[in-house]
Design a protein around this motif. Structure first.
Motif, PDB file in Angstrom:
ATOM      1  N   VAL A 199     152.843  -6.806  68.884  1.00  0.00           N
ATOM      2  CA  VAL A 199     153.262  -5.650  69.685  1.00  0.00           C
ATOM      3  C   VAL A 199     153.426  -6.047  71.146  1.00  0.00           C
ATOM      4  CG1 VAL A 199     152.631  -3.336  70.498  1.00  0.00           C
ATOM      5  CG2 VAL A 199     152.127  -4.016  68.134  1.00  0.00           C
ATOM      6  N   VAL A 200     154.585  -5.737  71.701  1.00  0.00           N
ATOM      7  CA  VAL A 200     154.814  -5.803  73.145  1.00  0.00           C
ATOM      8  C   VAL A 200     154.698  -4.379  73.663  1.00  0.00           C
ATOM      9  CG1 VAL A 200     156.472  -6.283  74.979  1.00  0.00           C
ATOM     10  CG2 VAL A 200     156.302  -7.825  73.008  1.00  0.00           C
ATOM     11  N   VAL A 201     153.818  -4.149  74.611  1.00  0.00           N
ATOM     12  CA  VAL A 201     153.596  -2.805  75.131  1.00  0.00           C
ATOM     13  C   VAL A 201     154.017  -2.737  76.596  1.00  0.00           C
ATOM     14  CG1 VAL A 201     151.173  -3.294  75.730  1.00  0.00           C
ATOM     15  CG2 VAL A 201     151.916  -0.933  75.407  1.00  0.00           C
ATOM     16  N   CYS A 202     154.664  -1.631  76.953  1.00  0.00           N
ATOM     17  CA  CYS A 202     155.013  -1.351  78.342  1.00  0.00           C
ATOM     18  C   CYS A 202     154.495   0.041  78.667  1.00  0.00           C
ATOM     19  CB  CYS A 202     156.535  -1.407  78.548  1.00  0.00           C
ATOM     20  SG  CYS A 202     157.058  -0.991  80.233  1.00  0.00           S
ATOM     21  N   VAL A 203     153.632   0.137  79.670  1.00  0.00           N
ATOM     22  CA  VAL A 203     153.075   1.416  80.094  1.00  0.00           C
ATOM     23  C   VAL A 203     153.657   1.735  81.465  1.00  0.00           C
ATOM     24  CG1 VAL A 203     150.975   2.681  80.684  1.00  0.00           C
ATOM     25  CG2 VAL A 203     150.938   1.018  78.807  1.00  0.00           C
ATOM     26  N   SER A 204     154.487   2.770  81.539  1.00  0.00           N
ATOM     27  CA  SER A 204     155.126   3.094  82.810  1.00  0.00           C
ATOM     28  C   SER A 204     155.964   4.350  82.657  1.00  0.00           C
ATOM     29  CB  SER A 204     156.031   1.947  83.273  1.00  0.00           C
ATOM     30  OG  SER A 204     156.684   2.279  84.483  1.00  0.00           O
TER      31      SER A 204
END
Length: 376
Positions: A199-204
């Motif tokens: 999993v690649v996660v981006c929080v924004s």
């Protein structure tokens, strides 16, 4: 307006005037709130936002809300800020962002403030390089005793406009108890229906500068190397429909929508890599000041991929905690993601290095101690 009682915290010595404050989500909001929580004798003046009444009741200090969701340096806002200062006999005023509310500094000094501290973020760095705004920022800085900066990028921009002798570094802290390595990453993935998948996660927030569109453009190349990978985009914002159209046909791109702050650690826990390939836009007006999410991700033990926008590289130690890429180049973004997903040992080493860096230099105790010295 009648100034609120100081409550259990005793007398009010510091008034924070800020447009950026929870429950409105965002990095600056979290930064200002974190400082207020750790400052004795504080009161906050901030705009109204959905859910603010319930949020304010939970705080250990008084919060005064402007009736709308935006405060400008008008006479009405100046009067309210001045009444807070005079009503409490406060001697220090902190502007949560120097621009534009720092223009109220003369009003709060007239009300009794003896010290004015102004925080700056990415947008002040942008103002410093923009005709018209530059002159306003110079005027704002002239009213301050201290102007903070996030890192070397923002310092270099501000120093061309504001007296360098007033500039002091103050970057956000990270709650290393809340943001910590997951004890069971697979369980975190399973809760999201992603068990066993990289999993690649981006929080924004979903806005063009943050680079979620470049992650999506890079994703087909990532899938060629890591076919079962998932891209998890955490957050809401005005760019969501555009991103959903861009991701059409890519079933491994998931959107969560807006997530409450206390729910974010569970999404970091499900990630193997954190990525936000931010980029500077609009000829430098839209630029990343630092990127608190990079620090939070490092605190959770994730390797980070950051875009080389503004001060974002200040939140990464390239080759030690993560990688810095050109956020305008999807091929470079894809190569960085594949490098980390295909080499779990290297990814874990960078993540461990990030955790060590955050606990050593970025904790809230350290940041609060620096902040308190600026108030005196």
């Amino acid at each position: 307006m009648t100034a609120p009682a100081a409550g259990a915290g005793g007398e009010i010595r510091v008034v924070v005037v800020t447009n950026d404050f929870p429950p409105r989500p965002g990095g600056i909001q979290s930064f200002v709130h974190g400082l207020a929580l750790r400052t004795p004798g504080v009161a906050v003046y901030a705009p109204a936002w959905t859910g603010c009444a319930a949020f304010d009741r939970r705080q250990p200090y008084p919060v005064v809300r402007h009736p709308t969701s935006l405060m400008l340096p008008t006479r009405a806002v100046a009067r309210t800020a001045a009444r807070l200062v005079a009503g409490h006999g406060a001697r220090t005023v902190v502007f949560g962002a120097a621009a534009p509310l720092g223009l109220l500094a003369p009003a709060v000094r007239a009300a009794g403030a003896r010290r004015v501290v102004m925080l700056t973020h990415g947008h002040e760095a942008a103002w410093a390089g923009t005709p018209g705004f530059r002159e306003v920022l110079r005027r704002i800085g002239g009213h301050a005793d201290v102007v903070t900066y996030l890192g070397e990028y923002t310092r270099s921009r501000l120093a061309a406009v504001i007296d360098p002798g007033k500039l002091v570094r103050l970057a956000p802290g990270v709650d290393t108890d809340t943001f910590r390595p997951a004890t069971d990453p697979e369980a975190a993935k399973a809760r999201l229906g992603l068990a066993g998948r990289p999993v690649v996660v981006c929080v924004s927030r979903l806005v063009p500068r943050k680079g979620q569109d470049q992650l999506i453009r890079a994703w087909p190349e990532v899938l060629r190397a890591v076919p079962d990978a998932v891209l998890l985009l955490v957050g809401g914002g005005p760019y969501r429909r555009t991103l959903e159209r861009l991701a059409r046909g890519l079933r491994s791109v998931r959107f969560t929508g807006t997530v409450p702050a206390d729910g974010l650690p569970g999404y970091y826990a499900a990630g193997d890599v954190f990525a936000m390939p931010c980029r500077t836009r609009l000829r430098g007006i839209d630029v990343e000041g630092l990127g608190i999410v990079f620090l939070e991700a490092s605190a959770t033990g994730l390797p980070v991929v950051a875009g080389a926008s503004g001060g974002a590289p200040d939140a990464v130690r390239p080759g030690e905690t993560g990688l810095v890429v050109d956020g305008t180049d999807p091929a470079q973004v894809a190569a960085a993601l594949v490098e980390l997903l295909a080499n779990p040992d290297r990814a874990r080493k960078l993540g461990a290095g990030g955790r060590d860096w955050i606990t050593g230099e970025w904790t809230w105790d350290q940041v609060a101690a620096r902040f308190h010295t600026l108030l005196e």
